[in-house]
Scaffold this motif. Structure first.
Motif, PDB file in Angstrom:
ATOM      1  N   UNK A  75       8.116  -2.449   9.554  1.00  0.00           N
ATOM      2  CA  UNK A  75       8.573  -1.122   9.992  1.00  0.00           C
ATOM      3  C   UNK A  75       9.324  -0.416   8.870  1.00  0.00           C
ATOM      4  N   UNK A  76      10.085  -1.185   8.076  1.00  0.00           N
ATOM      5  CA  UNK A  76      10.761  -0.597   6.921  1.00  0.00           C
ATOM      6  C   UNK A  76       9.745   0.057   5.982  1.00  0.00           C
ATOM      7  N   UNK A  77       8.660  -0.650   5.682  1.00  0.00           N
ATOM      8  CA  UNK A  77       7.641  -0.071   4.822  1.00  0.00           C
ATOM      9  C   UNK A  77       7.005   1.163   5.426  1.00  0.00           C
ATOM     10  N   UNK A  78       6.716   1.103   6.716  1.00  0.00           N
ATOM     11  CA  UNK A  78       6.090   2.250   7.398  1.00  0.00           C
ATOM     12  C   UNK A  78       7.015   3.459   7.387  1.00  0.00           C
ATOM     13  N   UNK A  79       8.295   3.253   7.742  1.00  0.00           N
ATOM     14  CA  UNK A  79       9.206   4.375   7.811  1.00  0.00           C
ATOM     15  C   UNK A  79       9.499   4.961   6.435  1.00  0.00           C
ATOM     16  N   UNK A  80       9.488   4.174   5.377  1.00  0.00           N
ATOM     17  CA  UNK A  80       9.648   4.747   4.038  1.00  0.00           C
ATOM     18  C   UNK A  80       8.483   5.677   3.716  1.00  0.00           C
ATOM     19  N   UNK A  81       7.284   5.303   4.142  1.00  0.00           N
ATOM     20  CA  UNK A  81       6.114   6.144   3.902  1.00  0.00           C
ATOM     21  C   UNK A  81       6.236   7.468   4.642  1.00  0.00           C
ATOM     22  N   UNK A  82       6.477   7.408   5.943  1.00  0.00           N
ATOM     23  CA  UNK A  82       6.498   8.650   6.728  1.00  0.00           C
ATOM     24  C   UNK A  82       7.714   9.487   6.379  1.00  0.00           C
ATOM     25  N   UNK A  83       8.853   8.859   6.029  1.00  0.00           N
ATOM     26  CA  UNK A  83      10.035   9.625   5.641  1.00  0.00           C
ATOM     27  C   UNK A  83       9.798  10.368   4.337  1.00  0.00           C
ATOM     28  N   UNK A  84       9.082   9.730   3.393  1.00  0.00           N
ATOM     29  CA  UNK A  84       8.784  10.375   2.120  1.00  0.00           C
ATOM     30  C   UNK A  84       7.853  11.571   2.318  1.00  0.00           C
ATOM     31  N   UNK A  85       6.883  11.417   3.206  1.00  0.00           N
ATOM     32  CA  UNK A  85       5.952  12.526   3.463  1.00  0.00           C
ATOM     33  C   UNK A  85       6.623  13.674   4.210  1.00  0.00           C
ATOM     34  N   UNK A  90       0.805  -1.218   0.000  1.00  0.00           N
ATOM     35  CA  UNK A  90       0.000   0.000   0.000  1.00  0.00           C
ATOM     36  C   UNK A  90       0.831   1.259   0.000  1.00  0.00           C
ATOM     37  N   UNK A  91       2.071   1.170   0.525  1.00  0.00           N
ATOM     38  CA  UNK A  91       2.945   2.342   0.552  1.00  0.00           C
ATOM     39  C   UNK A  91       3.286   2.885  -0.813  1.00  0.00           C
ATOM     40  N   UNK A  92       3.038   2.103  -1.866  1.00  0.00           N
ATOM     41  CA  UNK A  92       3.253   2.613  -3.220  1.00  0.00           C
ATOM     42  C   UNK A  92       2.428   3.873  -3.476  1.00  0.00           C
ATOM     43  N   UNK A  93       1.317   4.030  -2.760  1.00  0.00           N
ATOM     44  CA  UNK A  93       0.466   5.211  -2.945  1.00  0.00           C
ATOM     45  C   UNK A  93       1.196   6.495  -2.547  1.00  0.00           C
ATOM     46  N   UNK A  94       2.170   6.381  -1.662  1.00  0.00           N
ATOM     47  CA  UNK A  94       2.995   7.527  -1.261  1.00  0.00           C
ATOM     48  C   UNK A  94       4.282   7.569  -2.077  1.00  0.00           C
ATOM     49  N   UNK A  95       4.901   6.438  -2.282  1.00  0.00           N
ATOM     50  CA  UNK A  95       6.226   6.391  -2.891  1.00  0.00           C
ATOM     51  C   UNK A  95       6.205   6.668  -4.386  1.00  0.00           C
ATOM     52  N   UNK A  96       5.205   6.145  -5.117  1.00  0.00           N
ATOM     53  CA  UNK A  96       5.197   6.335  -6.569  1.00  0.00           C
ATOM     54  C   UNK A  96       5.000   7.809  -6.949  1.00  0.00           C
ATOM     55  N   UNK A  97       4.073   8.567  -6.342  1.00  0.00           N
ATOM     56  CA  UNK A  97       4.011   9.993  -6.678  1.00  0.00           C
ATOM     57  C   UNK A  97       5.334  10.727  -6.424  1.00  0.00           C
TER      58      UNK A  97
END
Length: 611
Positions: free
Chosen positions: A601-611, A537-544
């Motif tokens: 946690x890796x997936x979660x932190x990539x999301x919040x770090x990108x935001x 689901x993190x692709x919704x943040x990472x791909x943009x």
């Protein structure tokens, strides 16, 4: 079929569930068709497993010389006054009837297996159920006259699940498998075609053939499918705007003035394959000279979605799927009774046969990525099984056909049913979204070149209207590959508009609590972590963000930033002390002891770090 024993006096059902079943004959397919499955309480014969009981094949309906018997040991004495029989409803006979329905039968009971048995009922002349499947897929046409020469003409069209449109018998474009896969309850894409040169003064005909596609995955236990369900029956919406030479505008829209009939495509399954009977072809059906006197008027129906929230019609925003290459098959050694062909490499696309055989010859085409004992090697864990396309010859000298409403992943084609004196050849049409190449790579090392070729072809084989995980068994838009493989995607093809469309699909799929499911469009709701993982689901943040870094695309970020924040807020509800101990873990490692919390946690932190 299935059997249920009931007592109407106490409204009790399921009295035969779990009974020991003995059959005089059985066409047993382990875990799918077994005598014991006739009393498992699951009357849906379309289930992939536990479909029910099936007798052996018979050449005709009369089995009175050797009656088929089923004996049920109910284990204890039961009081009952009803026996309900559920016939198979997943397939039809060649003449369009429900197969295997017992028209004449008796019901007897005994206190022991040795008997004697007492006849309780004798039924004769049981009526066939009404088949739920039509004999073919629909063809629709509209005839119209233009009084003047045409200055310009645009056709706007969408159809579910897959459509093919023609004007005066010629395709309106080179796009195939239209429209793109989307959440059809939320959004359906339409395409615009310039048909100026195909129209003429006088009589014209607009023709459309419809297939099921992903919007109507027909339930069947005989053919593989990842899922089944009806999101929409075949339907279309179209608008043709014609500007005449004198400046007047003529508009033709889809409606109940169109005519329709059932065509030669007799079955269409996105996963399991397609059937075509050339004997049902209607000459010149989509031309002004065609004979449509026996056709019925089309019926106007509601579009997908609900009355309060109908699906949006959105313009196609990416390059379509096209035939990008055609490979010729080479015949290789196969098992007795089969003709086997090798295309030389795996592709995603259409198998095409050219055959000369007597009229009415049914030929099955089994696609596979490998061979085993001279046969196409199909299993549920690789390409799905069983799956095939079938073509019944119409009697012409040479007939060429390929499916049009589905596709497969394959290298090899096994043909069964080809007569000994028949001539046959095959080709493979390679399909993928026709994105513009962004670059290529070559080196002095053949091994590195080969690795690059494998990667590029893997991308091409999954670059359909969504980026799939495989072109055969699942055909689903698993999201993690959009962000994890982004450098390879963008290094090989211009992915800007393609991934913008996929990001919009993610937004359409986002739930009210902020979850972005792992497969988008979400055609099936998967359980637990298969639906909810931050690396998917993190692709919704990472791909943009990747679109911005690669193409300078600010618009996608600005459009979906609030929704991206909602997804991060959803993940935070599952986090404890900064740790997300939920998800699928490291999906690629053979070490199953790898801590799930590390991957989550890796997936979660990539999301919040990108935001």
């Amino acid at each position: 079929g299935e059997i249920d024993v009931r007592d109407s006096g106490t409204a009790t059902t399921g009295l035969a569930r779990g009974a020991a079943v003995t059959a005089s004959e059985s066409n047993t397919v382990r875990k799918t068709w077994e005598p014991a499955l006739a009393v498992d309480g699951l009357p849906n014969s379309a289930l992939q497993t536990a479909a029910g009981y099936a007798s052996a094949a018979h050449t005709g309906p009369d089995v009175s010389d050797a009656p088929i018997t089923l004996t049920l040991d109910l284990k204890t004495a039961k009081t009952f006054d009803e026996v309900a029989l559920y016939p198979r409803a997943d397939v039809l006979t060649d003449d369009g009837r429900i197969p295997g329905l017992p028209v004449d039968y008796t019901v007897s009971a005994a206190d022991s297996a040795e008997g004697p048995a007492t006849r309780l009922a004798e039924v004769t002349g049981q009526r066939q159920p009404t088949p739920y499947l039509p004999a073919g897929l629909p063809l629709l046409t509209d005839d119209f006259t233009l009084p003047k020469r045409v200055r310009s003409a645009r056709l706007y069209i969408a159809g579910l699940g897959v459509y093919e449109a023609t004007v005066n018998g010629e395709p309106v474009g080179d796009a195939v498998l239209e429209p793109a896969n989307t959440d059809y309850a939320e959004r359906v894409q339409y395409a615009t075609y310039d048909v100026t040169d195909q129209l003429r003064t006088g009589a014209n005909t607009l023709g459309v053939g419809l297939g099921n596609g992903m919007s109507n995955v027909v339930s069947t236990a005989d053919r593989y499918r990842k899922l089944y369900g009806n999101l929409s029956d075949p339907k279309l919406i179209a608008r043709l705007e014609v500007t005449l030479a004198d400046g007047r505008v003529r508009t033709i829209t889809s409606g109940d003035d169109w005519r329709t009939t059932l065509g030669p495509t007799t079955a269409s399954n996105w996963y399991g394959g397609e059937d075509y009977d050339a004997r049902r072809e209607i000459p010149r059906w989509d031309r002004p000279s065609g004979d449509r006197r026996g056709w019925r008027h089309a019926v106007e129906v509601a579009g997908p979605g609900t009355a309060g929230r109908p699906a949006l019609l959105s313009a196609r925003e990416t390059e379509p799927i096209r035939v990008v290459e055609t490979l010729k098959g080479k015949e290789v050694d196969g098992a007795e009774g089969s003709r086997v062909f090798d295309l030389g490499r795996n592709i995603a696309g259409w198998p095409e046969i050219t055959v000369s055989a007597p009229k009415g010859t049914p030929i099955r085409v089994y696609p596979a990525e490998s061979l085993k004992d001279g046969h196409a090697f199909q299993s549920i864990s690789n390409v799905g099984a069983p799956l095939w396309d079938s073509y019944t010859t119409g009697g012409r000298d040479a007939e060429t056909w390929h499916p049009r409403f589905s596709y497969h992943g394959f290298r090899y084609l096994e043909l069964r049913g080809v007569p000994e004196n028949a001539t046959v050849s095959v080709r493979g049409h390679v399909l993928h979204t026709d994105n513009t190449p962004a670059g290529d790579f070559t080196s002095s090392d053949p091994l590195i070149n080969g690795i690059h070729s494998l990667i590029r072809r893997s991308i091409e084989g999954n670059m359909m209207s969504v980026l799939t995980d495989c072109p055969s068994r699942e055909k689903l838009g698993w999201l993690e590959q959009n962000q994890l493989v982004f450098p390879a995607l963008a290094g090989n093809y211009d992915m800007r508009s393609y991934l913008r469309k996929i990001v919009r699909d993610m937004a359409d799929a986002q739930t009210t609590d902020g979850l972005v499911p792992s497969t988008v469009p979400e055609y099936t709701s998967l359980p637990g972590a298969y639906r909810n993982d931050a690396n998917w689901g993190g692709a919704f943040v990472l791909v943009p963000w990747q679109l911005y870094l690669t193409y300078g695309d600010r618009q996608t970020l600005e459009t979906y930033y609030p929704d991206m924040r909602r997804y991060a807020a959803f993940l935070e509800t599952q986090v404890a002390d900064g740790i997300l101990d939920y998800g699928l873990g490291d999906w690629f490692t053979p070490d199953r002891t790898f801590p799930r919390a590390v991957a989550g946690t890796y997936g979660y932190w990539r999301v919040v770090d990108t935001l």
